[in-house]
Design a protein around this motif. Structure first.
Motif, PDB file in Angstrom:
ATOM      1  N   ASP A  34       1.480  -8.599   3.118  1.00 40.42           N
ATOM      2  CA  ASP A  34       2.059  -8.946   1.710  1.00 40.42           C
ATOM      3  C   ASP A  34       1.357  -8.048   0.564  1.00 40.42           C
ATOM      4  OD1 ASP A  34       4.084 -10.259   1.207  1.00 40.42           O
ATOM      5  OD2 ASP A  34       3.261 -12.472   1.301  1.00 40.42           O
ATOM      6  N   ASP A  35       1.270  -6.913   0.620  1.00 44.05           N
ATOM      7  CA  ASP A  35       0.400  -5.923  -0.383  1.00 44.05           C
ATOM      8  C   ASP A  35       1.439  -4.846  -0.530  1.00 44.05           C
ATOM      9  OD1 ASP A  35      -2.400  -5.170  -1.374  1.00 44.05           O
ATOM     10  OD2 ASP A  35      -1.212  -3.448  -0.466  1.00 44.05           O
ATOM     11  N   ALA A  36       1.777  -4.472  -1.741  1.00 45.56           N
ATOM     12  CA  ALA A  36       2.664  -3.367  -2.214  1.00 45.56           C
ATOM     13  C   ALA A  36       2.512  -2.080  -1.645  1.00 45.56           C
ATOM     14  CB  ALA A  36       2.959  -3.289  -3.723  1.00 45.56           C
ATOM     15  N   GLN A  37       0.940  -1.922  -1.811  1.00 36.55           N
ATOM     16  CA  GLN A  37       0.463  -0.450  -1.053  1.00 36.55           C
ATOM     17  C   GLN A  37       0.379  -0.544   0.553  1.00 36.55           C
ATOM     18  OE1 GLN A  37       0.529   2.084  -2.471  1.00 36.55           O
ATOM     19  NE2 GLN A  37      -0.311   1.876  -4.603  1.00 36.55           N
ATOM     20  N   VAL A  38       0.500  -1.553   1.274  1.00 38.09           N
ATOM     21  CA  VAL A  38       0.252  -1.735   2.549  1.00 38.09           C
ATOM     22  C   VAL A  38       1.847  -1.568   2.849  1.00 38.09           C
ATOM     23  CG1 VAL A  38       0.227  -3.251   4.592  1.00 38.09           C
ATOM     24  CG2 VAL A  38      -1.581  -3.097   2.743  1.00 38.09           C
ATOM     25  N   ILE A  39       2.733  -2.100   2.264  1.00 42.22           N
ATOM     26  CA  ILE A  39       4.139  -1.968   2.452  1.00 42.22           C
ATOM     27  C   ILE A  39       4.631  -0.439   2.290  1.00 42.22           C
ATOM     28  CG2 ILE A  39       6.526  -2.605   1.847  1.00 42.22           C
ATOM     29  CD1 ILE A  39       5.516  -5.400   0.906  1.00 42.22           C
ATOM     30  N   ALA A  40       4.195  -0.040   1.351  1.00 38.51           N
ATOM     31  CA  ALA A  40       4.465   1.452   1.040  1.00 38.51           C
ATOM     32  C   ALA A  40       3.929   2.357   2.129  1.00 38.51           C
ATOM     33  CB  ALA A  40       3.594   2.074  -0.416  1.00 38.51           C
ATOM     34  N   GLY A  75      -0.457   1.517   6.813  1.00 40.89           N
ATOM     35  CA  GLY A  75      -0.508   0.643   5.725  1.00 40.89           C
ATOM     36  C   GLY A  75      -2.054   0.612   5.206  1.00 40.89           C
ATOM     37  N   ALA A  76      -2.965   0.594   6.208  1.00 41.33           N
ATOM     38  CA  ALA A  76      -4.305   0.592   5.836  1.00 41.33           C
ATOM     39  C   ALA A  76      -4.595   1.831   5.166  1.00 41.33           C
ATOM     40  CB  ALA A  76      -5.226   0.487   7.257  1.00 41.33           C
ATOM     41  N   TRP A  77      -4.520   2.727   5.694  1.00 41.96           N
ATOM     42  CA  TRP A  77      -4.787   4.012   4.894  1.00 41.96           C
ATOM     43  C   TRP A  77      -4.067   4.078   3.416  1.00 41.96           C
ATOM     44  CZ3 TRP A  77      -8.528   7.466   5.490  1.00 41.96           C
ATOM     45  CH2 TRP A  77      -8.502   8.601   4.859  1.00 41.96           C
ATOM     46  N   SER A  78      -2.791   3.608   3.512  1.00 47.35           N
ATOM     47  CA  SER A  78      -2.230   3.562   1.900  1.00 47.35           C
ATOM     48  C   SER A  78      -2.940   2.713   1.146  1.00 47.35           C
ATOM     49  CB  SER A  78      -0.982   3.255   2.269  1.00 47.35           C
ATOM     50  OG  SER A  78      -0.270   3.002   1.058  1.00 47.35           O
ATOM     51  N   CYS A  79      -3.451   1.674   1.623  1.00 49.35           N
ATOM     52  CA  CYS A  79      -4.072   0.538   0.854  1.00 49.35           C
ATOM     53  C   CYS A  79      -5.501   1.255   0.257  1.00 49.35           C
ATOM     54  CB  CYS A  79      -4.299  -0.524   1.448  1.00 49.35           C
ATOM     55  SG  CYS A  79      -5.077  -1.958   0.688  1.00 49.35           S
ATOM     56  N   LEU A  80      -6.280   1.503   1.312  1.00 50.19           N
ATOM     57  CA  LEU A  80      -7.635   2.108   1.054  1.00 50.19           C
ATOM     58  C   LEU A  80      -7.653   3.278   0.233  1.00 50.19           C
ATOM     59  CD1 LEU A  80      -8.532   0.298   3.473  1.00 50.19           C
ATOM     60  CD2 LEU A  80     -10.180   1.799   3.812  1.00 50.19           C
ATOM     61  N   GLN A 110      -7.482  -2.836  13.730  1.00 45.60           N
ATOM     62  CA  GLN A 110      -7.903  -1.343  14.235  1.00 45.60           C
ATOM     63  C   GLN A 110      -7.606  -0.405  13.093  1.00 45.60           C
ATOM     64  OE1 GLN A 110      -7.666  -0.176  18.112  1.00 45.60           O
ATOM     65  NE2 GLN A 110      -6.714  -2.134  18.797  1.00 45.60           N
ATOM     66  N   GLY A 111      -6.287  -0.613  12.545  1.00 46.82           N
ATOM     67  CA  GLY A 111      -6.072   0.291  11.290  1.00 46.82           C
ATOM     68  C   GLY A 111      -6.935   0.330  10.250  1.00 46.82           C
TER      69      GLY A 111
END
Lengths: 325, 325
Positions: B147-153, B54-59, B81-82
């Motif tokens: 609670d973030d669409a890109q994190v969920i993705a 999720g962290a990578w997806s968001c960033l 950590q992520g």
């Protein structure tokens, strides 16, 4: 003698039942080691060690009529589990001869895997005599733990996977550190890599004081260990390199490496903390060599085979004392 | 709202950096559970939990100029950590706001991953105020834990892998048990499977007494937990399902399951003994549900997501008391 063709044939027979174990890594481990470390996680293999590969290779190469009569093994550890599981899948009897003083959990586990366990008294009985009598009566085939060409071929299938996975990771030249007891896994991987990835050089890793493979390679002949017990790395304490494995080791391997029990326990702790893998001390000596003997290793990357994870809670607690905190 | 197209796009961005974690199984686990159990080993993901996805997806979805200014997260655990690792790979600053009484090892680890750690006093300071001040000064982007669409993705990419791996294993209909905190992983996997493997039904798994998702699903509205601490499964204790995650859970998930701390610890011990995996209690609740709540599960097979393995030695020692012997 085990050839690349035998390993390829074993790989075909193993494909439906064996797990292709992942090649893992950790930033933390790399930092300690001072180079990239790839861990071939054979602890995630069925039965918790690579031994299932060799057992399946051996059983699947037997004549069906002979196999149906059953198989026999001497072992209280990983080899017993590998043979028991292979026999159960084939639906044939497995007799495992174990010392009466083996841990109750190991005996129970082996029985739970469907094997018939025959106990003997180490002090007063010979397991070979007991095994020979049972085998003769019932026509069982002995599955040797390492000195068998088909067993070695089965272990060598891990080498085929390493060759592919290293290439995927962009590693074409590296030392490949392998936990070494009788040398079945080490020689099998060495034969596979000599053909498939000649830039990957296998090096046996052993406990200090039980470095028979290392000394034998240096001397050019099979040498024995002075003792058969006295290291926490019980899974890989063997009298000497095998008759069949040693010529393969001598032809293909670089110099051996030896690690202390403390280093092995610390490697167990770091695999737990940083890689989320459960290793037994004997299955962690290659990782320990990568972590703590980097001055004797060449190249930017190293591959360490984590050969097994069947460890008692008591020993694991000792290892946790070595965890970072 | 996170769609299958967003998950597919995230999967493309994650491909070069994420680990495709294995779907593992064990005869022993199957026997206890009374059906086939497949474990999606996200504990083997980089940073020891699924949170890196999720962290990578968001960033990776941020505008490059915005990303270069840096990111901020509130977390003392897996999310920190992520985010830290994703930021390090992108070479951008990460500020992690952690309570001053967080374990020293977690603070040290987060710093070692290149993040700037800002400590606050839980009793006298507001982390949101501190975060808002720092963000405003430095233009940091807040990375929310769920609670973030890109994190969920990003978390949903684990679902794409499950769909493929289940099909390879011949499983087309099964409950998929997911350890559920705020619901990012659970909702992401649910969206992915609804499209890719509609016979696989996601069910959130939670600690007893902290079963907000289970109760919310039953009530059809977001309900809160009575407390924020008091279970050993600290990684998944959240106030309530997220605003964004809950509608996805409600649309796609079957009923939730709750397990006791003792069951979670026993699942940790069995994963250690039988699968050679290191799980944290919060990452083992889905496996615990498969093992000990089979009467509430349908079908011959079940898939349990082992979501993380970042556990302290002290807690792990407690779990080892539950190991078979």
């Amino acid at each position: 003698m085990t050839s690349i063709a035998m390993i390829e044939a074993a790989a075909e027979r193993l494909a439906p039942v064996v797990r292709r174990t992942p090649l893992l890594s950790s930033d933390w481990i790399d930092e300690i080691a001072g180079r990239r470390v790839f861990v071939k996680a054979e602890c995630l293999q069925h039965t918790g060690s690579f031994k299932f590969r060799g057992a399946w290779s051996c059983l699947s190469s037997l004549d069906a009529g002979l196999r149906a009569r059953g198989v026999l093994a001497y072992s209280s550890g990983n080899h017993a589990q590998g043979v028991a599981r292979a026999a159960r899948i084939f639906g044939v009897p497995a007799v495992i001869i174990m010392p009466r003083d083996a841990p109750a959990l190991k005996i129970a586990n082996t029985r739970a895997m469907g094997a018939e366990v025959v106990l003997y008294d180490r002090a007063t009985e010979s397991r070979e005599e007991i095994g020979a009598t049972i085998s003769a009566e019932r026509g069982l085939t002995l599955v040797r733990p390492y000195d068998d060409a088909q067993v070695i071929a089965g272990q060598g299938t891990a080498g085929l996977e390493i060759a592919e996975q290293a290439a995927e990771a962009g590693v074409t030249a590296a030392d490949v550190l392998v936990c070494c007891g009788g040398g079945g896994l080490t020689s099998g991987i060495a034969v596979a890599l000599a053909d498939r990835a000649p830039g990957l050089r296998v090096r046996p890793c052993e406990p200090e004081g039980f470095d028979d493979a290392t000394r034998s390679l240096a001397a050019g002949k099979r040498l024995a260990n002075p003792a058969l017990s006295g290291s926490i790395c019980d899974a890989i304490l063997t009298p000497s390199p095998g008759e069949i494995t040693f010529p393969l080791l001598a032809r293909h391997c670089g110099p051996g490496l030896a690690v202390s029990d403390e280093e092995a326990l610390t490697a167990v702790a770091l695999a737990w903390s940083r890689m989320k893998l459960v290793l037994e001390p004997g299955g962690a000596v290659a990782l320990a060599a990568a972590l703590f003997h980097g001055d004797k290793i060449e190249g930017d990357s190293v591959i360490a085979v984590a050969s097994g994870g069947n460890v008692d809670a008591e020993v694991f607690r000792r290892a946790l004392d070595h965890a970072p905190n």
